[in-house]
Design an enzyme around this catalytic site. Structure first.
Site, PDB file in Angstrom:
ATOM      1  N   HIS A   1      22.175  49.135   2.987  1.00 13.35           N
ATOM      2  CA  HIS A   1      22.130  48.607   1.613  1.00 13.35           C
ATOM      3  C   HIS A   1      21.640  49.689   0.681  1.00 13.35           C
ATOM      4  CE1 HIS A   1      18.361  47.705   3.669  1.00 13.35           C
ATOM      5  NE2 HIS A   1      17.760  47.899   2.515  1.00 13.35           N
TER       6      HIS A   1
ATOM      7  N   HIS B   1      19.752  50.369  -2.956  1.00 10.46           N
ATOM      8  CA  HIS B   1      18.911  49.762  -3.995  1.00 10.46           C
ATOM      9  C   HIS B   1      19.230  50.384  -5.347  1.00 10.46           C
ATOM     10  CE1 HIS B   1      15.669  48.144  -1.234  1.00 10.46           C
ATOM     11  NE2 HIS B   1      16.128  49.113  -0.445  1.00 10.46           N
TER      12      HIS B   1
HETATM   13  P1  5GP Z   1      14.712  48.314   2.824  1.00  5.83           P
HETATM   14  O1  5GP Z   1      13.213  48.412   2.912  1.00  5.83           O
HETATM   15  O2  5GP Z   1      15.320  47.962   4.165  1.00  5.83           O
HETATM   16  O3  5GP Z   1      15.360  49.480   2.170  1.00  5.83           O
HETATM   17  O4  5GP Z   1      14.967  47.114   1.823  1.00  5.83           O
HETATM   18  C1  5GP Z   1      15.135  45.800   2.200  1.00  5.83           C
HETATM   19  C2  5GP Z   1      15.165  44.991   0.916  1.00  5.83           C
HETATM   20  O5  5GP Z   1      15.778  43.758   1.171  1.00  5.83           O
HETATM   21  C3  5GP Z   1      13.785  44.713   0.346  1.00  5.83           C
HETATM   22  O6  5GP Z   1      13.708  45.204  -0.988  1.00  5.83           O
HETATM   23  C4  5GP Z   1      13.670  43.198   0.420  1.00  5.83           C
HETATM   24  O7  5GP Z   1      12.973  42.649  -0.671  1.00  5.83           O
HETATM   25  C5  5GP Z   1      15.114  42.755   0.440  1.00  5.83           C
HETATM   26  N1  5GP Z   1      15.367  41.518   1.142  1.00  5.83           N
HETATM   27  C6  5GP Z   1      14.906  41.181   2.379  1.00  5.83           C
HETATM   28  N2  5GP Z   1      15.351  39.958   2.731  1.00  5.83           N
HETATM   29  C7  5GP Z   1      16.124  39.523   1.689  1.00  5.83           C
HETATM   30  C8  5GP Z   1      16.857  38.317   1.472  1.00  5.83           C
HETATM   31  O8  5GP Z   1      16.891  37.396   2.288  1.00  5.83           O
HETATM   32  N3  5GP Z   1      17.546  38.225   0.314  1.00  5.83           N
HETATM   33  C9  5GP Z   1      17.526  39.212  -0.636  1.00  5.83           C
HETATM   34  N4  5GP Z   1      18.237  39.029  -1.766  1.00  5.83           N
HETATM   35  N5  5GP Z   1      16.834  40.369  -0.458  1.00  5.83           N
HETATM   36  C10 5GP Z   1      16.133  40.511   0.683  1.00  5.83           C
END
Ligand code: 5GP
Ligand code: ZN
Length: 137
Positions: free
Chosen positions: A100, A102
Protein backbone atom coordinates in the site's frame (compact mmCIF):
# COMPACT_ATOMS: atom_id res chain seq x y z
CA UNK A 1 -6.42 -12.95 -3.01
CA UNK A 2 -4.33 -14.10 -0.12
CA UNK A 3 -6.24 -15.75 2.66
CA UNK A 4 -6.41 -13.79 5.90
CA UNK A 5 -5.09 -10.62 4.25
CA UNK A 6 -7.17 -7.68 5.44
CA UNK A 7 -6.16 -5.45 2.53
CA UNK A 8 -7.06 -8.16 -0.02
CA UNK A 9 -10.49 -8.17 1.60
CA UNK A 10 -10.76 -4.38 1.60
CA UNK A 11 -9.40 -3.97 -1.94
CA UNK A 12 -11.87 -6.55 -3.24
CA UNK A 13 -14.88 -5.22 -1.33
CA UNK A 14 -15.27 -8.02 1.22
CA UNK A 15 -14.62 -5.60 4.08
CA UNK A 16 -15.97 -2.08 3.86
CA UNK A 17 -13.79 1.00 3.70
CA UNK A 18 -14.20 4.69 3.00
CA UNK A 19 -13.44 4.59 -0.69
CA UNK A 20 -12.29 7.54 -2.77
CA UNK A 21 -11.72 5.79 -6.08
CA UNK A 22 -11.67 2.34 -7.58
CA UNK A 23 -10.76 0.80 -10.93
CA UNK A 24 -9.99 -2.74 -12.07
CA UNK A 25 -6.49 -2.66 -10.55
CA UNK A 26 -6.66 -0.46 -7.44
CA UNK A 27 -8.81 0.73 -4.58
CA UNK A 28 -8.07 4.10 -2.98
CA UNK A 29 -9.31 4.41 0.60
CA UNK A 30 -9.00 6.63 3.65
CA UNK A 31 -6.76 5.32 6.43
CA UNK A 32 -8.85 4.44 9.54
CA UNK A 33 -6.18 5.90 11.82
CA UNK A 34 -5.14 8.94 9.83
CA UNK A 35 -1.85 10.69 10.52
CA UNK A 36 -3.52 13.83 9.18
CA UNK A 37 -6.82 14.88 7.62
CA UNK A 38 -7.13 13.09 4.28
CA UNK A 39 -4.52 10.35 4.93
CA UNK A 40 -5.12 8.05 1.98
CA UNK A 41 -4.00 4.55 1.02
CA UNK A 42 -3.71 3.15 -2.49
CA UNK A 43 -4.15 -0.63 -2.54
CA UNK A 44 -3.63 -2.90 -5.55
CA UNK A 45 -6.45 -5.43 -5.83
CA UNK A 46 -3.92 -8.15 -6.49
CA UNK A 47 -1.91 -9.24 -3.48
CA UNK A 48 1.73 -8.20 -3.40
CA UNK A 49 3.50 -8.40 -0.04
CA UNK A 50 5.56 -5.35 -0.87
CA UNK A 51 7.34 -3.42 -3.67
CA UNK A 52 9.85 -6.22 -4.17
CA UNK A 53 7.32 -8.56 -5.73
CA UNK A 54 5.19 -6.04 -7.64
CA UNK A 55 5.23 -6.36 -11.44
CA UNK A 56 6.35 -3.43 -13.61
CA UNK A 57 2.94 -2.90 -15.22
CA UNK A 58 1.17 -2.51 -11.87
CA UNK A 59 4.00 -0.35 -10.53
CA UNK A 60 3.72 1.98 -13.52
CA UNK A 61 -0.06 2.31 -13.24
CA UNK A 62 0.30 2.88 -9.51
CA UNK A 63 2.38 6.00 -9.80
CA UNK A 64 0.23 7.59 -12.43
CA UNK A 65 -2.80 7.00 -10.17
CA UNK A 66 -0.85 8.34 -7.18
CA UNK A 67 -0.18 11.61 -9.00
CA UNK A 68 -3.88 12.03 -9.83
CA UNK A 69 -4.97 11.21 -6.27
CA UNK A 70 -2.34 13.56 -4.83
CA UNK A 71 -3.67 16.45 -6.91
CA UNK A 72 -7.28 15.67 -5.96
CA UNK A 73 -6.37 15.42 -2.27
CA UNK A 74 -4.52 18.72 -2.41
CA UNK A 75 -7.52 20.43 -3.99
CA UNK A 76 -9.95 18.85 -1.53
CA UNK A 77 -8.00 19.45 1.67
CA UNK A 78 -6.13 22.61 0.76
CA UNK A 79 -3.09 21.02 2.40
CA UNK A 80 0.26 22.80 2.36
CA UNK A 81 2.26 19.75 1.23
CA UNK A 82 2.13 15.98 1.11
CA UNK A 83 4.30 13.02 1.97
CA UNK A 84 4.07 9.89 -0.12
CA UNK A 85 5.32 7.00 1.96
CA UNK A 86 5.49 3.31 1.22
CA UNK A 87 6.86 0.89 3.80
CA UNK A 88 8.40 -2.45 2.86
CA UNK A 89 9.22 -4.92 5.61
CA UNK A 90 8.83 -4.76 9.34
CA UNK A 91 12.11 -2.93 9.78
CA UNK A 92 10.76 -0.19 7.50
CA UNK A 93 7.57 0.18 9.52
CA UNK A 94 5.26 -2.01 7.44
CA UNK A 95 2.46 -3.39 9.60
CA UNK A 96 0.03 -4.65 6.93
CA UNK A 97 1.81 -7.01 4.56
CA UNK A 98 -0.18 -6.22 1.44
CA UNK A 99 1.46 -3.46 -0.62
CA UNK A 100 0.00 0.00 0.00
CA UNK A 101 1.07 3.54 -0.67
CA UNK A 102 0.36 6.29 1.87
CA UNK A 103 -0.52 9.81 0.77
CA UNK A 104 -0.31 12.02 3.84
CA UNK A 105 -1.45 15.62 3.44
CA UNK A 106 0.65 18.02 5.47
CA UNK A 107 -0.53 21.20 7.16
CA UNK A 108 1.46 24.06 8.63
CA UNK A 109 2.07 23.29 12.31
CA UNK A 110 1.02 19.63 12.17
CA UNK A 111 2.86 17.10 14.32
CA UNK A 112 3.28 14.42 11.63
CA UNK A 113 6.73 12.87 11.59
CA UNK A 114 8.17 11.39 8.42
CA UNK A 115 11.82 12.08 9.02
CA UNK A 116 15.30 10.64 9.38
CA UNK A 117 18.62 11.97 10.55
CA UNK A 118 21.00 12.87 7.71
CA UNK A 119 24.02 10.54 7.80
CA UNK A 120 27.44 10.64 6.18
CA UNK A 121 29.17 8.61 3.47
CA UNK A 122 32.51 8.89 1.75
CA UNK A 123 32.62 9.22 -2.04
CA UNK A 124 34.17 5.76 -2.10
CA UNK A 125 31.18 4.32 -0.23
CA UNK A 126 28.76 6.10 -2.57
CA UNK A 127 30.64 4.73 -5.61
CA UNK A 128 30.64 1.23 -4.17
CA UNK A 129 26.91 1.07 -3.51
CA UNK A 130 26.09 2.75 -6.84
CA UNK A 131 28.16 0.14 -8.71
CA UNK A 132 26.55 -2.73 -6.79
CA UNK A 133 23.02 -1.51 -7.57
CA UNK A 134 23.82 -0.74 -11.24
CA UNK A 135 24.85 -4.37 -11.68
CA UNK A 136 21.41 -5.49 -10.51
CA UNK A 137 19.33 -3.21 -12.75
P1 5GP B 1 1.94 0.40 7.26
O1 5GP B 1 2.43 0.66 8.65
O2 5GP B 1 1.82 -1.09 6.99
O3 5GP B 1 2.68 1.13 6.20
O4 5GP B 1 0.49 1.03 7.23
C1 5GP B 1 -0.67 0.35 7.52
C2 5GP B 1 -1.78 1.38 7.55
O5 5GP B 1 -3.01 0.74 7.38
C3 5GP B 1 -1.84 2.17 8.85
O6 5GP B 1 -1.73 3.56 8.58
C4 5GP B 1 -3.20 1.79 9.42
O7 5GP B 1 -3.83 2.86 10.09
C5 5GP B 1 -3.97 1.36 8.20
N1 5GP B 1 -4.99 0.36 8.43
C6 5GP B 1 -4.85 -0.79 9.15
N2 5GP B 1 -6.01 -1.49 9.15
C7 5GP B 1 -6.89 -0.76 8.40
C8 5GP B 1 -8.25 -0.98 8.04
O8 5GP B 1 -8.89 -1.96 8.40
N3 5GP B 1 -8.83 -0.05 7.25
C9 5GP B 1 -8.17 1.08 6.83
N4 5GP B 1 -8.82 1.96 6.05
N5 5GP B 1 -6.87 1.31 7.16
C10 5GP B 1 -6.25 0.41 7.95
ZN1 ZN C 1 -3.46 -9.02 0.31
Amino acid sequence: MKEDCIFCKIANGMISSTTIYENSDFKVILDVSPASKGHTLILPKEHFDNIFDMDADTAGKLFSLAAAVARALKQATNCDGMNIVQNNGEIAGQTVFHFHMHLIPRYEGDQVQVTWNPGTATQEELNEIAAAVKKEL
